[in-house]
Design an enzyme around this catalytic site. Structure first.
Site, PDB file in Angstrom:
ATOM      1  N   ASN A 158     103.210  65.022  37.147  1.00 59.46           N
ATOM      2  CA  ASN A 158     104.208  65.155  38.218  1.00 59.46           C
ATOM      3  C   ASN A 158     103.847  64.276  39.402  1.00 59.46           C
ATOM      4  OD1 ASN A 158     101.927  66.772  38.844  1.00 59.46           O
ATOM      5  ND2 ASN A 158     103.132  67.827  40.388  1.00 59.46           N
ATOM      6  N   LEU A 159     104.431  64.549  40.533  1.00 61.05           N
ATOM      7  CA  LEU A 159     104.186  63.769  41.736  1.00 61.05           C
ATOM      8  C   LEU A 159     102.722  63.785  42.151  1.00 61.05           C
ATOM      9  CD1 LEU A 159     105.130  62.224  44.270  1.00 61.05           C
ATOM     10  CD2 LEU A 159     105.525  64.444  45.345  1.00 61.05           C
ATOM     11  N   CYS A 160     102.052  64.922  41.997  1.00 60.34           N
ATOM     12  CA  CYS A 160     100.687  65.066  42.498  1.00 60.34           C
ATOM     13  C   CYS A 160      99.646  65.221  41.395  1.00 60.34           C
ATOM     14  CB  CYS A 160     100.607  66.238  43.472  1.00 60.34           C
ATOM     15  SG  CYS A 160     101.739  66.079  44.875  1.00 60.34           S
ATOM     16  N   ALA A 192      98.473  70.671  50.976  1.00 65.11           N
ATOM     17  CA  ALA A 192      98.271  70.110  52.316  1.00 65.11           C
ATOM     18  C   ALA A 192      98.934  70.953  53.395  1.00 65.11           C
ATOM     19  CB  ALA A 192      98.816  68.684  52.355  1.00 65.11           C
ATOM     20  N   SER A 204     108.644  73.588  42.723  1.00 66.76           N
ATOM     21  CA  SER A 204     107.939  72.508  43.403  1.00 66.76           C
ATOM     22  C   SER A 204     108.090  71.162  42.713  1.00 66.76           C
ATOM     23  CB  SER A 204     106.447  72.843  43.496  1.00 66.76           C
ATOM     24  OG  SER A 204     106.237  74.072  44.126  1.00 66.76           O
ATOM     25  N   CYS A 205     108.043  71.179  41.381  1.00 70.15           N
ATOM     26  CA  CYS A 205     107.882  69.918  40.648  1.00 70.15           C
ATOM     27  C   CYS A 205     108.876  69.800  39.513  1.00 70.15           C
ATOM     28  CB  CYS A 205     106.477  69.828  40.048  1.00 70.15           C
ATOM     29  SG  CYS A 205     105.167  70.097  41.243  1.00 70.15           S
ATOM     30  N   ILE A 258     100.614  74.162  53.117  1.00 69.49           N
ATOM     31  CA  ILE A 258     100.392  75.607  53.152  1.00 69.49           C
ATOM     32  C   ILE A 258      98.961  75.948  53.555  1.00 69.49           C
ATOM     33  CG2 ILE A 258     102.246  76.087  51.516  1.00 69.49           C
ATOM     34  CD1 ILE A 258     100.091  76.603  49.393  1.00 69.49           C
ATOM     35  N   THR A 303     105.825  75.135  49.320  1.00 69.21           N
ATOM     36  CA  THR A 303     106.776  74.829  50.375  1.00 69.21           C
ATOM     37  C   THR A 303     108.239  75.053  49.969  1.00 69.21           C
ATOM     38  OG1 THR A 303     105.398  73.373  51.725  1.00 69.21           O
ATOM     39  CG2 THR A 303     107.739  72.880  51.676  1.00 69.21           C
ATOM     40  N   GLY A 316     109.428  67.730  44.170  1.00 68.92           N
ATOM     41  CA  GLY A 316     108.625  66.542  43.941  1.00 68.92           C
ATOM     42  C   GLY A 316     108.825  66.082  42.503  1.00 68.92           C
ATOM     43  N   GLU A 350      98.996  67.262  38.967  1.00 69.77           N
ATOM     44  CA  GLU A 350      98.377  68.507  38.493  1.00 69.77           C
ATOM     45  C   GLU A 350      99.222  69.215  37.426  1.00 69.77           C
ATOM     46  OE1 GLU A 350     100.996  70.144  41.809  1.00 69.77           O
ATOM     47  OE2 GLU A 350     100.076  68.294  41.161  1.00 69.77           O
TER      48      GLU A 350
END
Length: 914
Positions: A547-549, A735, A333-334, A737, A318, A362, A551
């Protein structure tokens, strides 16, 4: 100047679009052409064209007559005439003339049709003159969609019309009416998207309907307008825009589904004063150009990137989609950072969080180094309050941020090792009760868990909590080195040599951890030792958090904020007729890795620490999405050995080609700076580190290790040529994309066969089109089945009429054994150099089962897990369900609340990474 008459040259009859026939009238064509030329030349209708324009028109008419005179049939379809003229104009470079000509013809046609309709006394057309235009939009959007009932849609639309309604309001009503039919017929998903597409065209192009021509003649103007409005980078004007416009494929817009295009329209397409200036294909080309800015052959690269993106074979994350080609290209992203134990650095990191969040990053923060509550402050001789008050500020900073002008929510995850003395308070941060000054309702939390803790839980042993100010090296150590040093500190604590420590049963802390996880969804469970021991860039660096998610797994310190750039392969596009197209996969991965690597050099870095880290290590995170949809296409149940083998096969090939792509880039662009300090320099691949983890842990990792590719040759090439990127693979949530590309997110099983998706664009009903297609084949798809699906919250397991093989194929996330999801993730993890955003689904309330599930993940060598999702408050809205139809209730159905609804299980946090 040549003049001639029809009678001397040709005698034909023209078949119009409505089936009527009229004599061939060359004068009408000549008038239309002259009107088009005058419109573009800004001439009054009575003014004469230039001699050059007149000669061109006459020459075109002669060519037309000559061409059609050769045809044996005396009947000419009007489309052939117009196609001939349009092609001739475009071959001469008269794109604006072609546009004007087609517009002239279509406007006159519509006026004649509307006049005839009004003369016939069509009441609704008289009351709402735009109804004809709306029905033409509907007819155009319904092309190639065989199951659309245009008459029913029109009747429903007329019910919604009222005196004074505007055209745009009526158009929006038609879109919503079409979207409301998706739950009954999946084709309406594409119809609703195409109706939105016509709105986009209206904003960008006006009323002109020929999308192919309009894309070619308007692209350059879009770039110019974006640059003038200071939305786009002026460097985009340096591209050969005429060439790039010629490769645009507007027909690819027909692949969009409703939700995907709705999200793109609401949040991604560039607008000026709320008016969009780019179409989806302009958008993909703009992103591609932004990623090709530093390429030697930038047009060639941009075209390759464009085709990869616009065909949905790969999608960038995103932030990249938001910002590529703009004046602030924050494409990453992160961001991961470590907080040092000083007031200055604490507030520096909080300030950095705000800067990073502003540009859609993120964030993951490691707080383990910060001293615990009750530690003495040397400067003031007072006692610290620990990390909790600071985390409250971190939470509020994330809430206060307005990333990308409200396009998404600010999101952060805070990590803490489980030996930190504040861990028990940390576990309660997301509780809805207690002192609200010590609660963080909007921030994510995760536990960073060493193997030793898991071993102590297994043996019901004692666990000791320390203040990091007294055990400064624990956070830096992993595996056996950590165990040895930890035990030394335990002995010191027993001897009273440490000022602060606390002992408790490890199982009690684990139980509290899982209780809070079940109650609040936090903290997430992540594993320190697998993340470090299995890192191929680990020699001189420590991974302190994710990170935030969950991975991304990268080293951090006070001088370096780790950064990762993400994108995902759409697995569905990599298969044709049930077989993997390996060359396409390789080509797509090579393009994807090149795009991801380009991000690093183009990126706008909000902090110097982020820039320093990213340029030195150059990590990228190539992931995948659409695994569940692929299983549906191949008719493979998720809960099967075939699914496990497929996940294994795909991930091996993705790893192999990603490493190969980075190695090829290294030949051309050079190795990443810290290559010699990594395990890559010894030819060690992610698969090889499984044995390292087993040795450090002292117990085997039970996972299949078979290979199918020539890894030995690749090892030698990596040793010789190096790699461009320190890390290459990570599976993110995807989520947003995935919704844009119209596939299932990431590696996730389908949450439900019928549900409502909620995000910043609104709430939208979605149905599983594969299930619908299979039920249609069995003549089982009807209103009764829809009612049953709603009543069963999207599950088909209790619907007796559905065959058992379909029930196996279309099991939902909560119906699939969690051990299958873990095993599938473990098969992938052996190939992946970073991690996976792995959601686990809880269909039970048994604490022992929950504990066993996480222990299984740990034993299989997984590095992290993400959300643990439960069934609570996850049912379909029953407002459209007839509760009086008891006769249709299948046997075995259980009573459920009629007011609840089912969400897709996706949170706003997911879309910060993807």
């Amino acid at each position: 100047m040549t003049h001639f008459t029809i009678e001397k040259t040709i005698c034909k009859t023209v078949i119009k679009r409505n089936g009527m026939t009229v004599p061939f009238d060359l004068k009408r064509i000549e008038n239309a052409l002259k009107a088009a030329f005058k419109g573009v030349r800004n001439l009054h209708s009575k003014e004469d064209l230039s001699l050059e324009d007149e000669n061109f028109i006459q020459g075109l008419l002669e060519d037309l007559l000559r061409d059609f005179q050769k045809k044996e049939s005396s009947f000419l379809p009007v489309e052939e005439i117009q196609d001939f003229i349009e092609k001739s104009l475009m071959q001469k470079g008269f794109f604006d003339i072609a546009k004007s000509y087609i517009l002239y013809r279509e406007e006159h046609s519509k006026r004649r049709y509307l006049k005839n309709r009004l003369e016939e006394g069509a009441q609704e057309d008289h009351l709402y003159p735009f109804l004809f235009q709306l029905m033409e939009h509907l007819k155009e959007a319904s092309k190639n969609l065989k199951l659309i009932d245009e008459a029913a849609l029109k009747n429903e639309l007329i019910k919604q019309l009222y005196p004074g309604i505007s055209f745009l309001e009526a158009k929006q009503a038609l879109i919503l009416i079409a979207a409301s039919q998706i739950e009954k017929e999946p084709e309406y998903d594409f119809l609703a998207a195409r109706l939105i597409l016509s709105n986009i065209d209206a904003e960008v192009f006006g009323k002109f309907d020929n999308r192919e021509i309009n894309h070619k003649i308007s692209f350059k103007n879009f770039i110019r307008k974006g640059v003038e409005a200071e939305r786009l980078d002026p460097k985009l004007m340096e591209f050969d825009l005429s060439y790039l416009s010629s490769v645009l494929k507007p027909e690819r817009d027909e692949s969009f589904k409703f939700l995907g295009l709705k999200i793109l329209y609401d949040r991604y397409l560039i607008h000026i004063d709320e008016k969009r200036i780019e179409t989806p294909q302009f958008f993909f080309m703009r992103v591609a150009m932004g990623l090709a800015l530093h390429e030697k052959e930038k047009e060639k690269a941009a075209v390759a990137f464009y085709h990869t993106l616009s065909s949905f074979e790969y999608m960038a994350s995103t932030p990249t989609l938001f910002n590529s080609g703009t004046l602030h290209p924050q494409l990453s992203s992160c961001y991961l950072s470590t907080v040092s134990d000083s007031l200055d650095h604490i507030f520096k990191v909080i300030g950095d969080n705000a800067k990073l969040s502003k540009w859609a990053g993120g964030i993951g923060n490691d707080w383990t180094n910060v001293r615990a509550s009750g530690a003495r402050i040397k400067g003031t001789n007072g006692l610290t309050q620990g990390i909790i008050p600071f985390l409250k500020i971190v939470n509020d900073t994330a809430v206060a941020g307005n990333p990308q002008g409200g396009k998404r929510k600010g999101s952060i995850c805070v990590y803490l090792e489980v030996w930190h003395l504040d861990i028990e308070d940390f576990l309660e941060l997301r509780k809805n009760t207690g002192d609200d000054r010590r609660r963080t309702h909007d921030m994510n939390t995760a536990c960073w868990i060493p193997d030793l803790f898991m071993k102590r839980v297994q043996e019901n042993g004692i666990w000791t909590l320390f203040n990091p100010v007294e055990t400064k090296d624990l956070h830096e150590l992993t595996g056996k080195a950590f165990e040895s040093r930890y035990q030394e500190y335990e002995e010191k604590a027993k001897r009273g040599e440490l000022k602060q420590s606390k002992t408790l049963f490890a199982f009690d802390l684990w139980r509290k951890m899982l209780s809070q996880l079940f109650e609040t969804g936090h903290p997430w469970i992540t594993f320190k030792d697998p993340s470090n021991v299995r890192s191929v860039s680990r020699i001189k660096q420590v991974i302190r958090s994710s990170n935030l998610c969950t991975e991304i797994l990268l080293p951090t310190n006070e001088e370096e904020t780790a950064v990762c750039n993400l994108g995902s392969i759409n697995l569905v596009k990599m298969f044709k007729d049930g077989s993997l197209e390996e060359e396409l996969l390789k080509k797509t991965i090579y393009n994807a890795v090149r795009m991801l690597d380009n991000v690093i050099d183009i990126n706008f870095y909000p902090t110097k620490e982020a820039k320093r880290s990213n340029l030195r290590h150059r990590p990228v995170g190539l992931g995948s999405m659409g695994f569940q949809e692929l299983l549906f296409q191949l008719k493979i149940p998720y809960e099967s050995e075939k699914a496990l083998e497929l996940a294994d096969e795909i991930q091996e090939k993705m790893a192999y080609y990603a490493i190969s792509a980075s190695m090829e880039l290294a030949k051309d662009r050079g190795r990443f700076e810290s290559f010699e300090d990594s395990l890559w320099s010894y030819g060690i691949m992610p698969l090889d580190t499984l044995d390292d983890l087993a040795n450090e842990r002292g117990e085997p990792i039970q996972i299949n290790r078979k290979t199918s590719l020539d890894w030995e040759s690749l090892r030698q090439e990596v040793i010789l040529h190096g790699l461009r990127n320190s890390q290459l693979q990570a599976i993110a949530p995807t989520a947003t994309i995935a919704q844009i590309t119209g596939t299932t997110q990431s590696i996730e099983p389908l949450y439900s066969n019928l549900f409502v998706k909620s995000n910043l664009s609104g709430e939208f009903c979605t149905i599983n089109p594969y299930l619908v297609a299979d039920l249609k084949k069995l003549n089982l798809w009807d209103e009764e089945m829809i009612e049953n699906l709603k009543y069963q919250d999207g599950s088909i397991q209790e619907i007796e009429s559905i065959p058992i093989e379909l029930k196996a194929l279309y099991k939902t996330a909560f119906e699939i054994d969690s051990s299958i999801l873990i095993e599938c993730a473990a098969r992938r993890q052996k190939w992946i150099d970073m991690g996976q955003s792995l959601n686990l689904y809880i269909s039970f309330s048994d604490g022992r089962k929950l504990s066993d599930m996480y222990f299984e993940a740990w034993k299989k060598g997984l590095k992290t897990t993400y959300y643990a999702r439960s069934r609570s408050a996850t049912q379909i809205e029953k407002s459209s369900y007839n509760i009086n139809k008891k006769a249709i209730q299948p046997k075995g159905m259980k009573s459920k609340s009629a007011s609840s609804r089912l969400s897709c299980g996706l949170t706003s946090n997911c879309e910060t990474c993807e």
